[in-house]
Motif scaffolding. Structure first.
Motif, PDB file in Angstrom:
ATOM      1  N   GLU A   1       6.122  11.499  -8.192  1.00  0.00           N
ATOM      2  CA  GLU A   1       5.895  10.061  -8.029  1.00  0.00           C
ATOM      3  C   GLU A   1       5.269   9.456  -9.280  1.00  0.00           C
ATOM      4  O   GLU A   1       5.622   8.353  -9.701  1.00  0.00           O
ATOM      5  CB  GLU A   1       4.985   9.799  -6.809  1.00  0.00           C
ATOM      6  CG  GLU A   1       5.618  10.115  -5.482  1.00  0.00           C
ATOM      7  CD  GLU A   1       5.538  11.580  -5.062  1.00  0.00           C
ATOM      8  OE1 GLU A   1       5.978  11.883  -3.948  1.00  0.00           O
ATOM      9  OE2 GLU A   1       5.035  12.424  -5.837  1.00  0.00           O
TER      10      GLU A   1
ATOM     11  N   TRP B   1       1.850   2.576  -3.394  1.00  0.00           N
ATOM     12  CA  TRP B   1       0.803   3.119  -4.250  1.00  0.00           C
ATOM     13  C   TRP B   1       0.001   4.246  -3.596  1.00  0.00           C
ATOM     14  O   TRP B   1      -0.849   4.852  -4.241  1.00  0.00           O
ATOM     15  CB  TRP B   1      -0.157   1.998  -4.657  1.00  0.00           C
ATOM     16  CG  TRP B   1       0.539   0.935  -5.422  1.00  0.00           C
ATOM     17  CD1 TRP B   1       0.970  -0.273  -4.947  1.00  0.00           C
ATOM     18  CD2 TRP B   1       0.923   0.974  -6.794  1.00  0.00           C
ATOM     19  NE1 TRP B   1       1.590  -0.983  -5.932  1.00  0.00           N
ATOM     20  CE2 TRP B   1       1.574  -0.238  -7.086  1.00  0.00           C
ATOM     21  CE3 TRP B   1       0.785   1.912  -7.799  1.00  0.00           C
ATOM     22  CZ2 TRP B   1       2.080  -0.530  -8.343  1.00  0.00           C
ATOM     23  CZ3 TRP B   1       1.290   1.620  -9.051  1.00  0.00           C
ATOM     24  CH2 TRP B   1       1.924   0.408  -9.308  1.00  0.00           C
ATOM     25  N   ASP B   2       0.254   4.561  -2.348  1.00  0.00           N
ATOM     26  CA  ASP B   2      -0.518   5.584  -1.636  1.00  0.00           C
ATOM     27  C   ASP B   2      -0.520   6.943  -2.324  1.00  0.00           C
ATOM     28  O   ASP B   2      -1.485   7.696  -2.201  1.00  0.00           O
ATOM     29  CB  ASP B   2      -0.002   5.757  -0.202  1.00  0.00           C
ATOM     30  CG  ASP B   2      -0.629   4.779   0.756  1.00  0.00           C
ATOM     31  OD1 ASP B   2      -1.568   4.071   0.360  1.00  0.00           O
ATOM     32  OD2 ASP B   2      -0.172   4.725   1.909  1.00  0.00           O
ATOM     33  N   TRP B   3       0.529   7.262  -3.047  1.00  0.00           N
ATOM     34  CA  TRP B   3       0.610   8.559  -3.705  1.00  0.00           C
ATOM     35  C   TRP B   3      -0.559   8.784  -4.653  1.00  0.00           C
ATOM     36  O   TRP B   3      -0.985   9.920  -4.852  1.00  0.00           O
ATOM     37  CB  TRP B   3       1.945   8.716  -4.448  1.00  0.00           C
ATOM     38  CG  TRP B   3       2.166   7.728  -5.546  1.00  0.00           C
ATOM     39  CD1 TRP B   3       2.812   6.536  -5.456  1.00  0.00           C
ATOM     40  CD2 TRP B   3       1.753   7.849  -6.907  1.00  0.00           C
ATOM     41  NE1 TRP B   3       2.830   5.899  -6.666  1.00  0.00           N
ATOM     42  CE2 TRP B   3       2.188   6.680  -7.586  1.00  0.00           C
ATOM     43  CE3 TRP B   3       1.073   8.813  -7.630  1.00  0.00           C
ATOM     44  CZ2 TRP B   3       1.950   6.469  -8.940  1.00  0.00           C
ATOM     45  CZ3 TRP B   3       0.829   8.597  -8.991  1.00  0.00           C
ATOM     46  CH2 TRP B   3       1.274   7.435  -9.629  1.00  0.00           C
ATOM     47  N   GLN B   4      -1.112   7.726  -5.211  1.00  0.00           N
ATOM     48  CA  GLN B   4      -2.194   7.862  -6.185  1.00  0.00           C
ATOM     49  C   GLN B   4      -3.453   8.479  -5.583  1.00  0.00           C
ATOM     50  O   GLN B   4      -4.236   9.120  -6.285  1.00  0.00           O
ATOM     51  CB  GLN B   4      -2.528   6.511  -6.796  1.00  0.00           C
ATOM     52  CG  GLN B   4      -1.411   5.973  -7.657  1.00  0.00           C
ATOM     53  CD  GLN B   4      -1.756   4.624  -8.265  1.00  0.00           C
ATOM     54  OE1 GLN B   4      -2.797   4.033  -7.997  1.00  0.00           O
ATOM     55  NE2 GLN B   4      -0.861   4.127  -9.102  1.00  0.00           N
ATOM     56  N   ILE B   5      -3.626   8.325  -4.297  1.00  0.00           N
ATOM     57  CA  ILE B   5      -4.811   8.880  -3.625  1.00  0.00           C
ATOM     58  C   ILE B   5      -4.840  10.398  -3.734  1.00  0.00           C
ATOM     59  O   ILE B   5      -5.903  11.004  -3.866  1.00  0.00           O
ATOM     60  CB  ILE B   5      -4.850   8.429  -2.146  1.00  0.00           C
ATOM     61  CG1 ILE B   5      -5.036   6.907  -2.088  1.00  0.00           C
ATOM     62  CG2 ILE B   5      -5.926   9.155  -1.367  1.00  0.00           C
ATOM     63  CD1 ILE B   5      -4.833   6.311  -0.706  1.00  0.00           C
TER      64      ILE B   5
ATOM     65  N   ALA C   1       0.818  -1.212   0.000  1.00  0.00           N
ATOM     66  CA  ALA C   1       0.000   0.000   0.000  1.00  0.00           C
ATOM     67  C   ALA C   1       0.850   1.259   0.000  1.00  0.00           C
ATOM     68  O   ALA C   1       0.517   2.240  -0.674  1.00  0.00           O
ATOM     69  CB  ALA C   1      -0.941  -0.006   1.193  1.00  0.00           C
ATOM     70  N   ASP C   2       1.974   1.259   0.728  1.00  0.00           N
ATOM     71  CA  ASP C   2       2.777   2.478   0.805  1.00  0.00           C
ATOM     72  C   ASP C   2       3.424   2.833  -0.524  1.00  0.00           C
ATOM     73  O   ASP C   2       3.754   3.978  -0.780  1.00  0.00           O
ATOM     74  CB  ASP C   2       3.834   2.381   1.904  1.00  0.00           C
ATOM     75  CG  ASP C   2       4.799   1.235   1.709  1.00  0.00           C
ATOM     76  OD1 ASP C   2       4.417   0.228   1.079  1.00  0.00           O
ATOM     77  OD2 ASP C   2       5.944   1.339   2.191  1.00  0.00           O
TER      78      ASP C   2
ATOM     79  N   ARG D   1      -7.308  11.722 -10.090  1.00  0.00           N
ATOM     80  CA  ARG D   1      -8.171  10.731  -9.455  1.00  0.00           C
ATOM     81  C   ARG D   1      -9.642  11.126  -9.609  1.00  0.00           C
ATOM     82  O   ARG D   1     -10.041  12.233  -9.280  1.00  0.00           O
ATOM     83  CB  ARG D   1      -7.809  10.590  -7.990  1.00  0.00           C
ATOM     84  CG  ARG D   1      -8.554   9.502  -7.270  1.00  0.00           C
ATOM     85  CD  ARG D   1      -8.013   9.372  -5.855  1.00  0.00           C
ATOM     86  NE  ARG D   1      -8.827   8.511  -5.068  1.00  0.00           N
ATOM     87  CZ  ARG D   1      -8.665   7.192  -4.979  1.00  0.00           C
ATOM     88  NH1 ARG D   1      -7.698   6.625  -5.642  1.00  0.00           N
ATOM     89  NH2 ARG D   1      -9.451   6.468  -4.225  1.00  0.00           N
TER      90      ARG D   1
END
Length: 139
Positions: free
Chosen positions: A61, A15-19, A12-13, A24
């Motif tokens: 990122e 891919w967290d940047w996508q939030i 998860a860490d 989005r």
């Protein structure tokens, strides 16, 4: 085709940047061209996508993700398909901050700007240029 061996594991860490991405929830058609799109229609779409990317808090990122996985389609991190191919050919790793999984987008933009000022972009590729781009995508 994207080389999935380069993709990080399902952490998860990673891919967290996508939030936090400004893209989005937006229509993906703004970032990915439909079949047959060319000329001014494509330029307008890419300019609009890049404008959103330029104010995005996770642009470094996103650009790092697209370059490290050799993403072949769409606008990622404010760079078009053609710009990413050019960066793969020129080399982008010197702008990479691997420990943070991000890149210095200013360095990448400067690299593209220097390259554009020393070469004719937009014309047909010479045979050796086509081979270099193919190698960059494969390697």
């Amino acid at each position: 085709m994207t080389n999935v061996r380069r993709l990080p594991g399902p952490l998860a860490d990673v891919w967290d940047w996508q939030i936090a991405g400004l893209c989005r929830g937006r229509d993906s058609a703004q970032f990915f061209h439909p079949d047959g799109e060319r000329g001014s229609a494509r330029s307008r779409r890419e300019i609009a996508a890049k404008a959103l990317c330029h104010s995005c808090p996770v642009r470094p990122e996103c650009a790092a993700q697209a370059l490290s996985t050799r993403e072949p389609y769409g606008v990622w991190g404010g760079f078009t398909e053609a710009e990413r191919l050019r960066l793969l050919t020129l080399g982008w790793q010197d702008a990479s901050q691997r420990f943070r999984r991000r890149v210095d987008v200013g360095k990448l933009e400067a690299k593209l700007s220097r390259d554009m000022s020393t070469s004719f972009v937009g014309g047909p590729l010479l045979p050796h240029q086509a081979r270099d781009w193919e190698k960059a995508l494969i390697s």
